[in-house]
Design a protein around this motif. Sequence first.
Motif, PDB file in Angstrom:
ATOM      1  N   ALA A   1      -4.441  59.438  82.011  1.00  0.00           N
ATOM      2  CA  ALA A   1      -3.561  59.459  83.184  1.00  0.00           C
ATOM      3  C   ALA A   1      -2.135  59.132  82.762  1.00  0.00           C
ATOM      4  O   ALA A   1      -1.905  58.446  81.763  1.00  0.00           O
ATOM      5  CB  ALA A   1      -4.040  58.458  84.236  1.00  0.00           C
ATOM      6  N   VAL A   2      -1.193  59.651  83.539  1.00  0.00           N
ATOM      7  CA  VAL A   2       0.219  59.270  83.428  1.00  0.00           C
ATOM      8  C   VAL A   2       0.659  58.885  84.832  1.00  0.00           C
ATOM      9  O   VAL A   2       0.560  59.695  85.747  1.00  0.00           O
ATOM     10  CB  VAL A   2       1.092  60.414  82.876  1.00  0.00           C
ATOM     11  N   ALA A   3       1.106  57.658  84.980  1.00  0.00           N
ATOM     12  CA  ALA A   3       1.371  57.169  86.330  1.00  0.00           C
ATOM     13  C   ALA A   3       2.657  56.366  86.361  1.00  0.00           C
ATOM     14  O   ALA A   3       3.143  55.886  85.339  1.00  0.00           O
ATOM     15  CB  ALA A   3       0.211  56.304  86.822  1.00  0.00           C
ATOM     16  N   GLU A   4       3.204  56.226  87.563  1.00  0.00           N
ATOM     17  CA  GLU A   4       4.368  55.368  87.763  1.00  0.00           C
ATOM     18  C   GLU A   4       3.898  53.941  88.040  1.00  0.00           C
ATOM     19  O   GLU A   4       2.944  53.719  88.768  1.00  0.00           O
ATOM     20  CB  GLU A   4       5.214  55.869  88.944  1.00  0.00           C
ATOM     21  N   TYR A   5       4.585  52.998  87.404  1.00  0.00           N
ATOM     22  CA  TYR A   5       4.293  51.581  87.597  1.00  0.00           C
ATOM     23  C   TYR A   5       5.604  50.862  87.872  1.00  0.00           C
ATOM     24  O   TYR A   5       6.319  50.490  86.951  1.00  0.00           O
ATOM     25  CB  TYR A   5       3.601  50.993  86.358  1.00  0.00           C
ATOM     26  N   PRO A   6       5.952  50.670  89.137  1.00  0.00           N
ATOM     27  CA  PRO A   6       7.260  50.094  89.485  1.00  0.00           C
ATOM     28  C   PRO A   6       7.501  48.711  88.902  1.00  0.00           C
ATOM     29  O   PRO A   6       8.644  48.284  88.766  1.00  0.00           O
ATOM     30  CB  PRO A   6       7.210  50.037  91.020  1.00  0.00           C
ATOM     31  N   THR A   7       6.442  48.015  88.519  1.00  0.00           N
ATOM     32  CA  THR A   7       6.642  46.665  87.996  1.00  0.00           C
ATOM     33  C   THR A   7       6.974  46.669  86.506  1.00  0.00           C
ATOM     34  O   THR A   7       7.317  45.637  85.941  1.00  0.00           O
ATOM     35  CB  THR A   7       5.372  45.823  88.212  1.00  0.00           C
TER      36      THR A   7
ATOM     37  N   HIS B   1      11.501  50.641  76.345  1.00  0.00           N
ATOM     38  CA  HIS B   1      11.254  51.657  75.337  1.00  0.00           C
ATOM     39  C   HIS B   1      10.962  53.023  75.957  1.00  0.00           C
ATOM     40  O   HIS B   1      10.373  53.138  77.024  1.00  0.00           O
ATOM     41  CB  HIS B   1      10.069  51.248  74.444  1.00  0.00           C
ATOM     42  N   TRP B   2      11.376  54.062  75.227  1.00  0.00           N
ATOM     43  CA  TRP B   2      10.994  55.425  75.592  1.00  0.00           C
ATOM     44  C   TRP B   2       9.563  55.679  75.113  1.00  0.00           C
ATOM     45  O   TRP B   2       9.184  55.261  74.013  1.00  0.00           O
ATOM     46  CB  TRP B   2      11.912  56.449  74.931  1.00  0.00           C
ATOM     47  N   VAL B   3       8.794  56.398  75.910  1.00  0.00           N
ATOM     48  CA  VAL B   3       7.460  56.841  75.501  1.00  0.00           C
ATOM     49  C   VAL B   3       7.459  58.366  75.603  1.00  0.00           C
ATOM     50  O   VAL B   3       7.602  58.919  76.699  1.00  0.00           O
ATOM     51  CB  VAL B   3       6.356  56.240  76.395  1.00  0.00           C
ATOM     52  N   VAL B   4       7.341  59.036  74.455  1.00  0.00           N
ATOM     53  CA  VAL B   4       7.467  60.490  74.410  1.00  0.00           C
ATOM     54  C   VAL B   4       6.251  61.072  73.708  1.00  0.00           C
ATOM     55  O   VAL B   4       5.551  60.383  72.958  1.00  0.00           O
ATOM     56  CB  VAL B   4       8.765  60.911  73.676  1.00  0.00           C
TER      57      VAL B   4
ATOM     58  N   THR C   1       7.747  63.056  80.656  1.00  0.00           N
ATOM     59  CA  THR C   1       6.700  64.036  80.946  1.00  0.00           C
ATOM     60  C   THR C   1       7.279  65.440  80.787  1.00  0.00           C
ATOM     61  O   THR C   1       8.496  65.604  80.615  1.00  0.00           O
ATOM     62  CB  THR C   1       6.190  63.851  82.383  1.00  0.00           C
ATOM     63  N   PRO C   2       6.440  66.483  80.872  1.00  0.00           N
ATOM     64  CA  PRO C   2       6.968  67.848  80.746  1.00  0.00           C
ATOM     65  C   PRO C   2       8.003  68.205  81.799  1.00  0.00           C
ATOM     66  O   PRO C   2       8.793  69.133  81.616  1.00  0.00           O
ATOM     67  CB  PRO C   2       5.717  68.720  80.891  1.00  0.00           C
ATOM     68  N   THR C   3       8.020  67.466  82.909  1.00  0.00           N
ATOM     69  CA  THR C   3       8.962  67.787  83.988  1.00  0.00           C
ATOM     70  C   THR C   3      10.110  66.810  84.107  1.00  0.00           C
ATOM     71  O   THR C   3      10.954  66.951  84.981  1.00  0.00           O
ATOM     72  CB  THR C   3       8.212  67.834  85.339  1.00  0.00           C
ATOM     73  N   GLY C   4      10.163  65.806  83.235  1.00  0.00           N
ATOM     74  CA  GLY C   4      11.267  64.857  83.338  1.00  0.00           C
ATOM     75  C   GLY C   4      10.860  63.471  82.902  1.00  0.00           C
ATOM     76  O   GLY C   4       9.916  63.284  82.141  1.00  0.00           O
ATOM     77  N   VAL C   5      11.564  62.486  83.413  1.00  0.00           N
ATOM     78  CA  VAL C   5      11.332  61.104  83.002  1.00  0.00           C
ATOM     79  C   VAL C   5      10.747  60.312  84.158  1.00  0.00           C
ATOM     80  O   VAL C   5      11.263  60.351  85.272  1.00  0.00           O
ATOM     81  CB  VAL C   5      12.659  60.444  82.561  1.00  0.00           C
ATOM     82  N   VAL C   6       9.644  59.609  83.906  1.00  0.00           N
ATOM     83  CA  VAL C   6       9.154  58.601  84.843  1.00  0.00           C
ATOM     84  C   VAL C   6       9.793  57.294  84.408  1.00  0.00           C
ATOM     85  O   VAL C   6       9.442  56.716  83.381  1.00  0.00           O
ATOM     86  CB  VAL C   6       7.619  58.493  84.799  1.00  0.00           C
ATOM     87  N   ARG C   7      10.782  56.851  85.131  1.00  0.00           N
ATOM     88  CA  ARG C   7      11.612  55.741  84.678  1.00  0.00           C
ATOM     89  C   ARG C   7      10.813  54.475  84.398  1.00  0.00           C
ATOM     90  O   ARG C   7      11.088  53.755  83.451  1.00  0.00           O
ATOM     91  CB  ARG C   7      12.693  55.451  85.721  1.00  0.00           C
ATOM     92  N   GLN C   8       9.835  54.192  85.216  1.00  0.00           N
ATOM     93  CA  GLN C   8       8.978  53.031  84.993  1.00  0.00           C
ATOM     94  C   GLN C   8       7.550  53.544  85.062  1.00  0.00           C
ATOM     95  O   GLN C   8       6.977  53.667  86.144  1.00  0.00           O
ATOM     96  CB  GLN C   8       9.235  51.955  86.046  1.00  0.00           C
TER      97      GLN C   8
END
Length: 369
Positions: free
Chosen positions: A30-36, A41-44, A11-18
């Motif tokens: 939407a851009v959201a965190e999904y712990p599962t 792969h990187w998504v940029v 994201t513009p502020t960093g990486v959402v690891r999952q």
Amino acid sequence: MTTRVSGKVVTPTGVVRQGCVEIDGDRISAVAEYPTTRDGHWVVPGFVDIHTHGGGGHTFTTGDPASARAAAAFHLGHGTTSLLASLVSSPFALMRDATAAFAPLVAEGVLAGIHFEGPYLSGARCGAQNPEFLRDPSVDELTELVDLGDGAVRMVTLAPELPGALDAVKLLVSRGVVAAVGHTDATYDETLAAVAAGASVGTHVFNGMRPVHHREPGPVLALLGSPNVVCEFVADGVHLHDGTLAFAASVAGADRTALITDAMAAAGMPDGAYELGGQAVTVADGVARLARDASIAGSTLTMDAALRQAVGAGIAVPDAVRMLSTTPARAIGLGDRVGALRAGLRADLVVLDDDLNVVRVMRAGDWVS
């Protein structure tokens, strides 16, 4: 129908690891965190190249719309979802014809705009620009081009020390066109005068410029030190040593660094003989040089390769991605449309493997075949 793309989301502020990017139609919803999530792969965000002359054997420099479509398609396959069609120094008739030919492609979205790199450049620092076509800036010419393009002309590179340059900068800025400083022998103070007049981009900084000297810093330090200037760098390991790239990027920061290709038609093609602005170019070992004097003549770079080069030079992936997408989009006034994985923006994204090779490309919500 909602499409979801998961992985290590930048994201513009960093990486959402999952994380997961949700797409509805041609927009990011939407851009959201999904712990599962376990996808590695990187998504940029889709790359935004604000300086490229062609690729895949096709060129923007002749003003041919079919060639422009093919060049844009080539770079799209390497993750570039938005690009400016950069022309080189040429007669005014060609500039006018190219503007008329490319304006419909801008309206269609094939191109993000037109960039005139010249002909208002320094003869002493023209590099691979054709000296036959160099001339002083003309407000009349620029006014006609901007009027003809009706929003298609997005950026013009000029040398600020030339007669009439500051008036040209003011005219461009007043018409919503980015004024860029490049191919210049300007002093430090002359460069700052252009910045004060509204210039906001440094064209492939270091290349085509008076070199840095401790008693006359010249344009390089003036541009690097100006907080409202975005500095372009060609991250191919040829135009700049990796140490220079890493140092300059650390000075400007990710929010003022735009990585570009400066690619010519030979990008993605075999070594051999090519042409740029009416001049013969020889490509050997992937390096393009003028046949007449061996000056670097653009590059054979793609934006995904620029990302790998930048990361190899020590730049962190999230910062490099901002330099390839978010910052260049903002530099040409498109930051509210593209350049980041953020809800409401166009659904442009690139999926990369752990070695930062392109796996898939999405533009406006559709996967590119």
